[in-house]
Design an enzyme around this catalytic site. Sequence first.
Site, PDB file in Angstrom:
ATOM      1  NE  ARG A 189      64.377  48.435   2.505  1.00 17.85           N
ATOM      2  CZ  ARG A 189      63.616  48.197   1.208  1.00 17.85           C
ATOM      3  NH1 ARG A 189      63.744  48.988  -0.060  1.00 17.85           N
ATOM      4  NH2 ARG A 189      62.673  47.304   0.961  1.00 17.85           N
ATOM      5  CE  LYS A 212      60.025  40.545   4.429  1.00 17.79           C
ATOM      6  NZ  LYS A 212      61.077  40.796   3.576  1.00 17.79           N
ATOM      7  NE  ARG A 226      62.220  44.459   9.260  1.00 18.37           N
ATOM      8  CZ  ARG A 226      61.469  44.703   7.788  1.00 18.37           C
ATOM      9  NH1 ARG A 226      60.265  44.681   7.567  1.00 18.37           N
ATOM     10  NH2 ARG A 226      62.314  45.047   7.027  1.00 18.37           N
ATOM     11  NE  ARG A 283      59.204  47.088  -3.672  1.00 20.88           N
ATOM     12  CZ  ARG A 283      59.480  46.424  -2.483  1.00 20.88           C
ATOM     13  NH1 ARG A 283      58.772  45.500  -2.217  1.00 20.88           N
ATOM     14  NH2 ARG A 283      60.396  46.891  -1.738  1.00 20.88           N
ATOM     15  NE  ARG A 285      58.750  49.894  -0.083  1.00 20.83           N
ATOM     16  CZ  ARG A 285      58.607  48.737   0.594  1.00 20.83           C
ATOM     17  NH1 ARG A 285      57.738  47.713   0.275  1.00 20.83           N
ATOM     18  NH2 ARG A 285      59.740  48.457   1.319  1.00 20.83           N
TER      19      ARG A 285
HETATM   20  P1  AP5 Z   1      58.167  41.768  -2.430  1.00 22.66           P
HETATM   21  O1  AP5 Z   1      57.351  40.789  -2.409  1.00 22.66           O
HETATM   22  O2  AP5 Z   1      57.670  43.025  -2.245  1.00 22.66           O
HETATM   23  O3  AP5 Z   1      59.399  41.659  -1.404  1.00 22.66           O
HETATM   24  P2  AP5 Z   1      59.278  41.584   0.273  1.00 22.66           P
HETATM   25  O4  AP5 Z   1      60.268  40.648   0.871  1.00 22.66           O
HETATM   26  O5  AP5 Z   1      58.087  41.830   0.583  1.00 22.66           O
HETATM   27  O6  AP5 Z   1      59.969  43.060   0.403  1.00 22.66           O
HETATM   28  P3  AP5 Z   1      59.896  44.465   0.818  1.00 22.66           P
HETATM   29  O7  AP5 Z   1      61.062  45.337   0.209  1.00 22.66           O
HETATM   30  O8  AP5 Z   1      58.470  44.784   0.967  1.00 22.66           O
HETATM   31  O9  AP5 Z   1      60.392  43.945   2.286  1.00 22.66           O
HETATM   32  P4  AP5 Z   1      60.974  44.578   3.365  1.00 22.66           P
HETATM   33  O10 AP5 Z   1      61.121  43.713   4.610  1.00 22.66           O
HETATM   34  O11 AP5 Z   1      62.130  45.550   3.086  1.00 22.66           O
HETATM   35  O12 AP5 Z   1      60.015  45.960   3.667  1.00 22.66           O
HETATM   36  P5  AP5 Z   1      58.832  46.306   4.731  1.00 22.66           P
HETATM   37  O13 AP5 Z   1      57.761  46.762   3.883  1.00 22.66           O
HETATM   38  O14 AP5 Z   1      58.493  45.186   5.452  1.00 22.66           O
HETATM   39  O15 AP5 Z   1      59.018  41.677  -3.964  1.00 22.66           O
HETATM   40  C1  AP5 Z   1      60.016  42.675  -4.118  1.00 22.66           C
HETATM   41  C2  AP5 Z   1      59.634  42.912  -5.791  1.00 22.66           C
HETATM   42  O16 AP5 Z   1      60.314  41.716  -6.270  1.00 22.66           O
HETATM   43  C3  AP5 Z   1      58.402  43.172  -6.275  1.00 22.66           C
HETATM   44  O17 AP5 Z   1      58.570  43.877  -7.503  1.00 22.66           O
HETATM   45  C4  AP5 Z   1      57.967  41.875  -6.847  1.00 22.66           C
HETATM   46  O18 AP5 Z   1      57.156  41.833  -7.758  1.00 22.66           O
HETATM   47  C5  AP5 Z   1      59.244  41.131  -7.248  1.00 22.66           C
HETATM   48  N1  AP5 Z   1      59.234  39.700  -6.896  1.00 22.66           N
HETATM   49  C6  AP5 Z   1      58.816  39.014  -5.669  1.00 22.66           C
HETATM   50  N2  AP5 Z   1      58.995  37.711  -5.725  1.00 22.66           N
HETATM   51  C7  AP5 Z   1      59.607  37.264  -7.036  1.00 22.66           C
HETATM   52  C8  AP5 Z   1      60.030  36.266  -7.639  1.00 22.66           C
HETATM   53  N3  AP5 Z   1      59.783  35.188  -7.175  1.00 22.66           N
HETATM   54  N4  AP5 Z   1      60.624  36.358  -9.002  1.00 22.66           N
HETATM   55  C9  AP5 Z   1      60.762  37.644  -9.433  1.00 22.66           C
HETATM   56  N5  AP5 Z   1      60.236  38.707  -8.883  1.00 22.66           N
HETATM   57  C10 AP5 Z   1      59.899  38.783  -7.533  1.00 22.66           C
HETATM   58  O19 AP5 Z   1      59.313  47.465   5.664  1.00 22.66           O
HETATM   59  C11 AP5 Z   1      59.738  48.840   5.052  1.00 22.66           C
HETATM   60  C12 AP5 Z   1      60.165  49.671   6.139  1.00 22.66           C
HETATM   61  O20 AP5 Z   1      59.073  49.586   7.331  1.00 22.66           O
HETATM   62  C13 AP5 Z   1      61.311  48.906   6.952  1.00 22.66           C
HETATM   63  O21 AP5 Z   1      62.795  49.254   6.381  1.00 22.66           O
HETATM   64  C14 AP5 Z   1      61.403  49.625   8.313  1.00 22.66           C
HETATM   65  O22 AP5 Z   1      61.523  51.063   8.173  1.00 22.66           O
HETATM   66  C15 AP5 Z   1      59.808  49.628   8.579  1.00 22.66           C
HETATM   67  N6  AP5 Z   1      59.517  48.387   9.272  1.00 22.66           N
HETATM   68  C16 AP5 Z   1      58.552  47.662   8.701  1.00 22.66           C
HETATM   69  N7  AP5 Z   1      58.410  46.540   9.644  1.00 22.66           N
HETATM   70  C17 AP5 Z   1      59.253  46.682  10.643  1.00 22.66           C
HETATM   71  C18 AP5 Z   1      59.572  45.929  11.809  1.00 22.66           C
HETATM   72  N8  AP5 Z   1      58.922  44.841  12.153  1.00 22.66           N
HETATM   73  N9  AP5 Z   1      60.507  46.752  12.815  1.00 22.66           N
HETATM   74  C19 AP5 Z   1      61.046  47.837  12.327  1.00 22.66           C
HETATM   75  N10 AP5 Z   1      60.822  48.630  11.180  1.00 22.66           N
HETATM   76  C20 AP5 Z   1      59.894  48.026  10.332  1.00 22.66           C
END
Ligand code: AP5
Length: 218
Positions: A174, A16, A91, A130, A163
């Site tokens: 997660r 994402k 989410r 990552r 992270r």
């Molecule tokens: P990346 O693009 O970073 O993936 P992502 O889907 O953004 O993954 P996240 O882990 O950041 O999402 P998340 O939803 O768990 O975390 P968030 O920060 O929102 O890619 C991941 C890796 O893969 C990278 O190394 C990238 O280079 C690689 N990659 C990407 N695309 C690729 C491809 N096509 N091919 C190969 N490699 C690839 O949330 C973190 C925490 O914050 C949550 O757990 C929660 O505690 C809190 N939080 C955030 N938002 C909320 C909410 N709305 N409600 C409640 N708690 C929340």
Amino acid sequence: MRARALIFLGAPGAGKGTQAREISMRLGIPHISTGDMLRDAVQKQTPLGLAAKAQMDAGELVTDDVVCGIAAARIQQPDTANGFILDGFPRTLRQAEFVDGLLRQGGRSAPLVLNIEVDPALLFKRLTGRRTCPIGGHIYNLYFSPPKNDEICDLDGGKLFQRADDREEAIEQRLHAYEQLTRPLVDYYRQRALLKAVDGNRPPEAITEEICRILGDA
Ligand code: AP5
């Protein structure tokens, strides 16, 4: 594409953030990531960050009230007038209903939701591999897009870090939270014909092209 809110939906590690950054640059609209906002608050040790840190490190969701509050404040900034991308928000069903209300109140149209689907085995590698640069925020992956020199940023020489929630125990939590609380949003948006599926198992560039094609048809 008309000015419209785009929601990037998908499991942790689906890509994402990677896609949201690229599409935000191409369309010139803000990328709003609740994960990035919360991590920033944790790093600056604000009251919000101090309250959210334990939940985030354990891989649990932060409460709806907290997340809706920070997201609403950001969405209501003037730079979102021509559209914006939501990454990692909503989410839960409650958050999704909150977004609907916010868009309605602002006189905006319903969102377009891009659901990035990735095989579970691949998700695990993407998360454990990552690494992030503390200086410029550039993101690498030790399996798919490694830096030239071991854990050092190619761009500015920063020592890459992992992270806290990319440890195995937190990843399991997660993925569990995603299945229980976030996956129901797929049906929520599909039933209203707002959802487009994107195959996220391919290289990032191919996924970006597919998203651009979908946006061009929307
Ligand atoms: P990346 O693009 O970073 O993936 P992502 O889907 O953004 O993954 P996240 O882990 O950041 O999402 P998340 O939803 O768990 O975390 P968030 O920060 O929102 O890619 C991941 C890796 O893969 C990278 O190394 C990238 O280079 C690689 N990659 C990407 N695309 C690729 C491809 N096509 N091919 C190969 N490699 C690839 O949330 C973190 C925490 O914050 C949550 O757990 C929660 O505690 C809190 N939080 C955030 N938002 C909320 C909410 N709305 N409600 C409640 N708690 C929340």
